[in-house]
Design an enzyme around this catalytic site. Structure first.
Site, mmCIF file in Angstrom:
data_model
loop_
_atom_site.group_PDB
_atom_site.id
_atom_site.type_symbol
_atom_site.label_atom_id
_atom_site.label_comp_id
_atom_site.label_asym_id
_atom_site.label_seq_id
_atom_site.Cartn_x
_atom_site.Cartn_y
_atom_site.Cartn_z
ATOM 1 N N ASP A 117 39.151 43.624 46.517
ATOM 2 C CA ASP A 117 39.203 42.960 44.691
ATOM 3 C C ASP A 117 40.068 43.568 44.508
ATOM 4 O O ASP A 117 40.145 44.957 44.482
ATOM 5 C CB ASP A 117 37.958 42.872 44.495
ATOM 6 C CG ASP A 117 38.237 41.632 43.132
ATOM 7 O OD1 ASP A 117 39.073 41.287 42.617
ATOM 8 O OD2 ASP A 117 36.788 41.567 42.912
ATOM 9 N N ASP A 167 37.979 33.189 39.113
ATOM 10 C CA ASP A 167 37.049 33.293 39.931
ATOM 11 C C ASP A 167 36.137 32.536 39.401
ATOM 12 O O ASP A 167 36.283 31.228 38.235
ATOM 13 C CB ASP A 167 35.872 34.934 38.674
ATOM 14 C CG ASP A 167 35.826 35.528 39.335
ATOM 15 O OD1 ASP A 167 36.301 35.430 39.865
ATOM 16 O OD2 ASP A 167 34.969 36.507 39.001
HETATM 17 C C1 GLA Z 1 35.695 40.039 40.996
HETATM 18 C C2 GLA Z 1 35.840 38.447 41.870
HETATM 19 C C3 GLA Z 1 34.139 38.172 41.853
HETATM 20 C C4 GLA Z 1 33.219 39.348 42.533
HETATM 21 C C5 GLA Z 1 33.447 40.268 40.953
HETATM 22 C C6 GLA Z 1 32.450 41.061 41.366
HETATM 23 O O1 GLA Z 1 35.452 39.293 39.569
HETATM 24 O O2 GLA Z 1 36.890 37.595 41.745
HETATM 25 O O3 GLA Z 1 34.373 36.825 43.207
HETATM 26 O O4 GLA Z 1 33.711 40.085 43.493
HETATM 27 O O5 GLA Z 1 34.814 40.629 40.795
HETATM 28 O O6 GLA Z 1 32.943 42.432 40.392
#
Ligand code: GLA
Length: 414
Positions: A164, A235
């Site tokens: 990420d 997200d």
């Molecule tokens: C980001 C990702 C999510 C999750 C969070 C965890 O927002 O897009 O899917 O993994 O981080 O902190």
């Protein structure tokens, strides 16, 4: 990307950056040649299926929650339906020792033992990190420790890595190339490649999942850095508006998906928040049409029977997992109703008719045009939610409740 309040102002800038990049990243009907896939590592030949901790537990997830999830995948029949990955998302990480080795935090006392437990159930274990100094939730990530981390994952028996971007944006991209967006993107691509090299050197096959919100048309370069899947948007949230917006952002991306490399419209919210049964059904159906990874994100020990019925619908899962790996496309939209098709192996076709508007009842039903799909009625079809055979006629009236879907499989389209 959930940003903790404690993060520096520079990271807040990335939110604006994310939003503008999202807008700019709207899929186009590009005519450029497809990227050459990296040598297949024989994982994710169909979209990965499993469960991920983030959508329900977020930062609260513990070792016990992961064990419970593994038990539940087995006892609910989800494992038999194809869900095999149990993915620990953010907040498992502790501090690095003087040797540079990352420790787990107290919520995860023994990762190797946890991996052994998950494997003993015939399941696979996934983990989470990122190319920056910190994860999105502010825990230690892999910057400058990629090889060490990859080797540690391999030694634990990890089968899947979600990587990420998050703090890499302020800490590296904005630091090293503050006024050069193209250079920022090159740094990002190089960081993803670096972890791919580290994973390959570690020698254990792992699904490699890119999470960088679709920036810089990731679908064009994801395969070249070894990605098996890449998030295409920001997200997901357990609200219809979020799900529907993400769905619409996928139109145009179909040609980038295929065995070993998939567009990822984010993990499932089926069973979360206040989604209606119709919304849960439509969400699941459309992720199957998109050949999306099916990573459930709900509270498995408290799963209601109607949610289990959706998540284990074998006919719908078979659409998602079709071995041709061709993602569906939106053929037309009319009156707030979207009609998508997906080509399946053996010449079959899935058709989804999704009502994003208000209820369509007998007074003013929606009329499905087979001609617009290049088809001629009558066509024999199976309704994948009722399980019944039906006949599709041209311009046939369809009564569809708000946010509900008709999903059919036509074995012999003509
Ligand atoms: C980001 C990702 C999510 C999750 C969070 C965890 O927002 O897009 O899917 O993994 O981080 O902190």
């Amino acid at each position: 990307m959930r940003i903790p309040a404690s993060l520096p102002v520079s990271l807040l800038a990335l939110i604006t950056f994310t939003v503008s990049a999202q807008t700019a990243a709207a899929p186009k009907a590009a005519q450029k040649p497809l990227p050459k896939a990296a040598p297949a590592n024989q994982v994710a030949l169909t979209p990965p299926m499993g469960w991920n901790s983030w959508n329900f537990f977020a930062g609260k997830v513990t070792d016990q929650d992961i064990r419970n999830a593994a038990d539940q995948l087995v006892s609910t029949g989800m494992k038999d339906a194809g869900y095999v990955y149990i993915n620990i998302d953010d907040t498992w990480e502790g501090d690095r020792g003087a040797d540079g080795v990352l420790r787990t935090n107290s919520k995860f006392p023994d990762m190797k033992a946890l991996a052994d437990y998950v494997h003993s159930k015939g399941l696979k274990l996934g983990i989470y990190s990122g190319p920056g100094p910190k994860t999105c939730a502010g825990y230690a990530a892999s910057l400058d420790h990629e090889a060490q981390d990859a080797q540690m994952y391999a030694s634990w028996g990890i089968d899947y890595l979600k990587y990420d971007l998050c703090s890499f944006i302020p800490a590296v991209m904005m630091q090293q190339a503050p006024n050069d967006k193209a250079e920022q993107m090159r740094l990002m691509v190089a960081a993803y490649k670096k972890m791919d090299d580290a994973l390959k050197a570690a020698g254990r096959p792992m699904v490699y999942s890119l999470c960088q919100y679709g920036w810089d048309a990731v679908w064009e370069w994801g395969p070249s850095v070894g990605a098996n899947l890449w998030r295409t948007t920001d997200d997901i949230r357990p609200h219809w508006d979020s799900i529907y917006a993400i769905l619409n952002a996928q139109a145009g991306l179909a040609r980038y998906a295929g065995p070993g490399h998939w567009n990822d419209p984010d993990m499932l919210e089926v069973g979360n928040g206040r989604l209606s049964q119709a919304e849960n059904r439509s969400h699941f159906s459309m992720w199957a049409m998109l050949a999306a990874p099916l990573l459930a994100g709900n509270d498995l020990p408290n799963m209601k029977p109607e949610i289990k019925a959706i998540l284990t619908n074998k006919d719908v899962i078979a659409i998602d997992q079709d071995r041709l790996g061709r993602e569906g496309t939106r053929i037309y939209s009319e009156d707030e109703v979207d009609v998508w098709t997906r080509h399946l192996s053996g010449g079959a076709l899935a058709i989804a008719v999704l009502n994003a508007g208000s209820d369509r009842v007998a007074t003013h039903p929606f009329h499905l045009s087979l001609a617009k799909l290049g088809l001629h009625g009558p066509l024999q079809a199976k309704d994948l939610w009722t399980g019944k055979e039906m006949s599709l006629a041209d311009n046939m009236p369809l009564e569809l409740p708000s946010h509900d879907i008709l999903l059919v499989r036509v074995a012999a389209p003509k």
